[in-house]
Design a protein around this motif. Structure first.
Motif, PDB file in Angstrom:
ATOM      1  N   PHE A  18       4.998  12.758  36.415  1.00 45.45           N
ATOM      2  CA  PHE A  18       4.377  13.470  37.532  1.00 45.45           C
ATOM      3  C   PHE A  18       3.312  12.591  38.189  1.00 45.45           C
ATOM      4  N   LEU A  19       2.542  11.839  37.388  1.00 42.97           N
ATOM      5  CA  LEU A  19       1.550  10.900  37.896  1.00 42.97           C
ATOM      6  C   LEU A  19       1.990   9.481  37.553  1.00 42.97           C
ATOM      7  N   SER A  20       1.666   8.562  38.428  1.00 41.38           N
ATOM      8  CA  SER A  20       1.934   7.156  38.141  1.00 41.38           C
ATOM      9  C   SER A  20       0.849   6.614  37.213  1.00 41.38           C
ATOM     10  N   ASP A  21       1.115   5.471  36.599  1.00 40.81           N
ATOM     11  CA  ASP A  21       0.120   4.870  35.712  1.00 40.81           C
ATOM     12  C   ASP A  21      -1.143   4.505  36.478  1.00 40.81           C
ATOM     13  N   GLU A  22      -0.988   4.038  37.735  1.00 42.61           N
ATOM     14  CA  GLU A  22      -2.161   3.686  38.538  1.00 42.61           C
ATOM     15  C   GLU A  22      -2.999   4.923  38.859  1.00 42.61           C
ATOM     16  N   GLU A  23      -2.338   6.031  39.148  1.00 34.51           N
ATOM     17  CA  GLU A  23      -3.077   7.267  39.432  1.00 34.51           C
ATOM     18  C   GLU A  23      -3.829   7.744  38.197  1.00 34.51           C
ATOM     19  N   CYS A  24      -3.213   7.625  37.029  1.00 34.87           N
ATOM     20  CA  CYS A  24      -3.890   8.035  35.787  1.00 34.87           C
ATOM     21  C   CYS A  24      -5.136   7.199  35.542  1.00 34.87           C
TER      22      CYS A  24
END
Length: 591
Positions: A239-245
């Protein structure tokens, strides 16, 4: 139009020749077919009838009554017997004399004949039947129809309307703030018609393991998998990308985290003091099996203790001994023993006890990140993605709580709980209390949905456990059996029915309420009981998006109406405590 000439206006008397009569009669007949050329009243028909009766031989017409037609509307007039008296609608004296001369010339050319009776002539001319009958004017007096009179009248009308408008504006601006902003109390008492809220959207679980494909972002497909039906629980990997996390974690660290707490002791004592509950009623509330005795598990199952201290059988017996509530020391209180116990001693013990972090209901740190207008673009993107996922109205999602970011260090945990509390007459929802205009001792979080994001991979432990997911039945007393408390995520997390392992970017979401059958919020779903298992190695980062909905449909509608009014009035900072997050909206971090 027709001109009626009375005999008194002519110089002499005479007759018209028969040929002239025929021509005149033919002209009148043709003229009657043109509606726009004749007077639209009954006078013409009466005049024709008079001609027929007064001259049966159709050879002559009495000179005492002459009908003259005119093709032009501006030359049409009626000459009556009152013309000499200067009637305002009659012709001028000079014109009357000219018409009289024409009539005299016609009489001299024809033979003489006796005039009819005076009353008949007057009847034909529209003068009435008697000698003194009043003269009926054929048009309104010129004084009333004059242009000057009309202009003066319009001026007075405009002045009157202008004064009325000026008075209304004066009253409006004199009241000022009272008319434009009546204040929260007045708006709550007289909120006006609240908007009608449609039904709340709810995804169907179908069956455990069922998958469906959705598109939450452009050029990427996501898959929603059903994990349980009680509660209705779903999982969305990626649901979230690693960069967003990583960005969310960084923003939370820049904001600063604080220790998580459940309920401070001072607030708990004040709230308990406002409740008018006798010790007998409290005993009956705790005594689930109605045997007149309080066992340890009955106290554990019903208490949500004040300062975040997690109660165990050992801690309860230690408290009984400190306040001398259990003389026998068997851990069981009779009604007489409970009645002699002073509840204030209980609060004093709770306040004086220094609990270790492992003894707390929740051992974590958290902060809040603003997601409204003007927030960091990643925060806005996540909120819009949640909006597409839930299919709820934008007003509900946008007016919900900000994003909560939580960090569990090694040894961190969160014992099993429900995210939303039931709303009793003594409670009110936290997000709608400002517009409810109600005074109640307790408030609770009304969270229709929970959307939980895993922001990192945890080395050891940290699962999200649902102890009673998909159980056939739910019984709060059955949570504690044979010294095993399924709500204790430090000791018995492995005994829960369902555990979700944290994976970076994965989201899980569930509904905290059952439907009411009318498209709105019903009772709290007891199967939504969940907790965070003990983190044995490393650190666990998660984020929560809670969707707030008041079980009272009318109160939720009033809340949304008031928030919309504040937005239109320029009150953008309706939540000023989150305004600090706007400082990070343009931050760029090398990740």
């Amino acid at each position: 139009m027709m001109l009626f000439l009375s005999a008194s206006t002519l110089r002499g008397k005479g007759e018209l020749p028969a040929s002239a009569l025929k021509r005149l009669h033919r002209s009148l007949t043709q003229l009657g077919k043109k509606k726009s050329s004749v007077y639209p009243g009954p006078g013409r028909r009466e005049a024709e009838h008079s001609l027929a009766t007064a001259a049966p031989d159709k050879r002559s017409i009495p000179g005492s009554l002459l009908l003259v037609t005119a093709e032009r509307a501006d030359s049409a007039a009626v000459v009556q017997a009152t013309a000499r008296r200067g009637h305002p609608c009659g012709p001028s004296p000079g014109r009357a004399r000219g018409l009289g001369a024409m009539a005299a010339a016609g009489e001299a050319a024809g033979p003489q004949w006796a005039p009819p009776e005076r009353g008949r002539v007057q009847a034909v001319a529209g003068l009435g039947s008697g000698e003194d009958s009043p003269v009926r004017p054929l048009c309104k007096p010129r004084g009333i129809c004059s242009r000057a009179y009309f202009l003066v009248l319009m001026v007075f009308v405009h002045l009157y309307l202008g004064n009325v408008l000026a008075l209304l504006l004066f009253v409006h601006y004199s009241n000022g703030d009272k008319s434009t902003d009546p204040g929260p109390q007045s708006r709550a008492q007289n909120p006006g018609p609240a908007p009608t809220l449609g039904p709340l959207t709810r995804l169907e679980g179908i069956k455990v393991g069922h998958e469906r494909k959705v598109q939450l972002v452009a050029d990427k497909d996501h898959f929603i998998r059903t994990l349980s039906l009680k509660p209705l629980l779903f999982e969305i990997p990626g649901f979230l990308s690693d960069e967003e996390c990583r960005l969310i974690i960084h923003l939370a660290q820049m904001k600063g985290l604080q220790r998580s707490q459940i309920l401070p002791t001072e607030e708990y004592e004040e709230a308990m003091g406002t409740m008018q509950v006798s010790q007998l009623d409290l005993f009956r509330l705790l005594d689930q099996n109605r045997d007149g005795r309080l066992q340890l598990r009955e106290v554990l199952a019903q208490t949500r203790l004040g300062n975040g201290w997690w109660m165990t059988p050992e801690s309860i017996q230690e408290m009984y001994s400190a306040i001398k509530a259990d003389p026998n020391g068997d851990g069981v209180l009779s009604l007489q023993e409970f009645s002699t116990m002073d509840l204030r001693d209980f609060h004093k013990y709770m306040r004086s006890h220094k609990a270790e972090t492992s003894e707390l209901v929740r051992n974590s740190h958290h902060t809040w990140l603003y997601q409204g207008e003007g927030a960091h673009h990643v925060m806005r993107t996540i909120r819009q993605r949640v909006l597409r996922l839930t299919h709820l109205s934008p007003e509900i999602v946008e007016l919900s709580e900000p994003l909560q970011v939580v960090r569990y260090g090694e040894g961190g945990h969160y014992h099993a709980h429900v995210d939303s509390g039931p709303v009793y007459p003594e409670t009110i929802c936290s997000h709608t209390k400002l517009v409810a205009n109600e005074s109640v001792p307790f408030e609770t979080s009304c969270r229709y949905m929970t959307v939980l994001f895993y922001l990192n991979n945890v080395t050891g432990g940290g699962e999200t456990v649902f102890p009673v997911a998909d159980n056939r039945t739910y019984d709060e007393m059955s949570l504690i059996q044979d010294d095993v408390d399924l709500r204790d995520t430090r000791r018995h997390c492995d005994k829960g029915n369902l555990r979700v392992k944290p994976r970076q970017g994965t989201a899980v979401f569930w509904y905290n309420y059952l439907p009411d059958g009318q498209g709105w919020v019903g009772d709290v779903d007891d199967y939504s009981l969940h907790g965070g298992c003990l983190v044995t190695h490393g650190t666990k980062w998660i984020a929560n998006n809670w969707i707030n909905v008041d079980p009272s449909r009318a109160r939720q509608a009033l809340f949304q109406q008031e928030m919309a009014r504040l937005a239109r009035g320029g009150g953008a900072d309706t939540q000023p405590e989150w305004a600090l997050d706007r400082a990070y909206r343009d931050v760029r971090v090398e990740l």
